[in-house]
Design a protein around this motif. Structure first.
Motif, PDB file in Angstrom:
ATOM      1  N   ASP A  24       0.855  -1.179   0.000  1.00 35.20           N
ATOM      2  CA  ASP A  24       0.000   0.000   0.000  1.00 35.20           C
ATOM      3  C   ASP A  24       0.896   1.235   0.000  1.00 35.20           C
ATOM      4  N   PRO A  25       0.852   2.069  -1.040  1.00 33.82           N
ATOM      5  CA  PRO A  25       1.743   3.235  -1.098  1.00 33.82           C
ATOM      6  C   PRO A  25       1.503   4.233   0.025  1.00 33.82           C
ATOM      7  N   ALA A  26       0.300   4.232   0.596  1.00 31.95           N
ATOM      8  CA  ALA A  26      -0.016   5.189   1.656  1.00 31.95           C
ATOM      9  C   ALA A  26       0.576   4.767   2.998  1.00 31.95           C
ATOM     10  N   THR A  27       0.604   3.444   3.248  1.00 24.82           N
ATOM     11  CA  THR A  27       1.046   2.960   4.557  1.00 24.82           C
ATOM     12  C   THR A  27       2.333   2.146   4.509  1.00 24.82           C
ATOM     13  N   GLY A  28       2.662   1.630   3.317  1.00 24.69           N
ATOM     14  CA  GLY A  28       3.823   0.754   3.213  1.00 24.69           C
ATOM     15  C   GLY A  28       3.544  -0.665   3.659  1.00 24.69           C
ATOM     16  N   ASN A  29       2.298  -0.953   4.027  1.00 21.60           N
ATOM     17  CA  ASN A  29       1.935  -2.290   4.499  1.00 21.60           C
ATOM     18  C   ASN A  29       1.619  -3.224   3.338  1.00 21.60           C
ATOM     19  N   LEU A  30       1.644  -4.517   3.625  1.00 23.52           N
ATOM     20  CA  LEU A  30       1.347  -5.528   2.619  1.00 23.52           C
ATOM     21  C   LEU A  30      -0.066  -5.373   2.068  1.00 23.52           C
ATOM     22  N   SER A  31      -0.199  -5.376   0.751  1.00 21.96           N
ATOM     23  CA  SER A  31      -1.511  -5.450   0.102  1.00 21.96           C
ATOM     24  C   SER A  31      -1.739  -6.847  -0.454  1.00 21.96           C
ATOM     25  N   LEU A  32      -0.750  -7.327  -1.204  1.00 20.08           N
ATOM     26  CA  LEU A  32      -0.856  -8.631  -1.861  1.00 20.08           C
ATOM     27  C   LEU A  32       0.535  -9.238  -1.968  1.00 20.08           C
ATOM     28  N   PHE A  64      -6.981  -4.456   0.634  1.00 20.27           N
ATOM     29  CA  PHE A  64      -6.793  -4.716  -0.791  1.00 20.27           C
ATOM     30  C   PHE A  64      -8.035  -5.387  -1.372  1.00 20.27           C
ATOM     31  N   PHE A  65      -8.552  -6.388  -0.647  1.00 22.13           N
ATOM     32  CA  PHE A  65      -9.774  -7.058  -1.080  1.00 22.13           C
ATOM     33  C   PHE A  65     -10.521  -7.540   0.152  1.00 22.13           C
TER      34      PHE A  65
END
Length: 295
Positions: free
Chosen positions: A11-19, A93-94
């Motif tokens: 996630d570009p906003a948080t830097g956390n894993l999306s996928l 993400f989903f």
């Protein structure tokens, strides 16, 4: 794990894993208790052993697809070398709740408290899964226009295919002789009773009384067919709803506790942490939707 075979979208906003999508060829990645703030789908190509999840343990072998919700504890105790592919995605993400009508995996692949958290992959489904995985890898390598939408589409197809497969296999089991596989009628009534009363009735004795059967007899039948005690089934159903409320609403923990039959917010928080190894507020902060709400 072969690092070169890992594909990660953040996630570009948080830097956390999306996928994240990766291959593995050893037993190291899942050989300790997992408490992840994202969904995990693990396709075991090879390997066998014991899966420990929530309050139960299950045998697994080649071509099993395992599925776990955020903060659902699990670990794989392998008796032979494991290899396969893991697909992990964050609810931001989903969200399977928001897309339930499209995918219908909630209560089938995920948050299904009455069945083992895996499905046997047949040859036809394996072809579909391989194709989708390769398309996702290509999309994550190239980072083309509308990458997010494309990846969501592939993920939906993957989850729909897996959900259909699990439903088909369960229906096939139910069609076999009642003495071997089919649930006794009392257990179908137990599932209905838990669904209708889990917010107000929290003890095994409550449900035994509703069904006019002794607590001991009902518990024995539940353990044989569900591999869980009645107390564990009730607790899991409450936790599933609590997680949904924490993620999907801006209700305070106190409000959620009260709606689930707990007048003492702190008792509920201890109950939640005992079953998930994390507090309700930390779940909300790390899983998504409600993380920025001031309660």
């Amino acid at each position: 794990m072969d690092i070169s075979s890992a594909y990660t979208l953040t996630d570009p906003a948080t830097g956390n894993l999306s996928l994240k999508l990766f291959s593995f060829e050893n037993n190291n990645h899942f050989d300790h208790i997992q408490h992840n703030n994202y969904y995990s789908v693990i396709w075991l190509h090879q390997g066998s052993g014991k899966l420990k999840s929530d309050f139960s343990s299950y045998d697994f072998d080649d071509n099993n697809l395992l599925a776990f919700a955020p903060y659902q504890p699990f670990m794989l105790c392998a008796s032979s070398q494991l290899s396969g592919v893991a697909l992990q995605f964050h609810p931001d993400f989903f969200c399977i709740h928001m897309h339930h009508k499209e995918v219908s995996c909630n209560g089938v692949l995920f948050n299904n408290i009455y069945q083992a958290p895996y499905v046997k992959v047949d040859d036809s489904s394996a072809v579909t899964f391989r194709m989708i995985i390769e398309q996702m890898k290509m999309e994550m390598r190239q980072k083309e226009l509308a990458q997010y939408d494309a990846l969501i589409s592939y993920l939906k197809i993957f989850l729909v295919t897996a959900s259909r497969l699990k439903i088909q296999q369960q229906e096939a089991l139910n069609a076999l002789s009642e003495s071997q596989y089919k649930e006794p009628l009392v257990l179908q009534h137990l599932k209905d009773a838990i669904e209708n009363n889990y917010k107000i009735k929290h003890s095994a004795g409550d449900y035994a009384a509703l069904l006019n059967i002794s607590t001991k007899a009902l518990g024995r039948i539940a353990k044989i067919h569900f591999n869980k005690t009645i107390t564990h089934l009730i607790a899991e159903r409450i936790i599933v709803e609590a997680k949904r409320e924490l993620y999907m609403t801006n209700k305070s923990v106190k409000e959620i506790a009260y709606e689930l039959g707990y007048e003492d917010e702190f008792y509920f928080s201890r109950f939640f942490k005992t079953n998930t190894d994390i507090s309700p507020q930390m779940f909300r902060n790390t899983v998504g939707f409600g993380r920025d709400l001031v309660l």
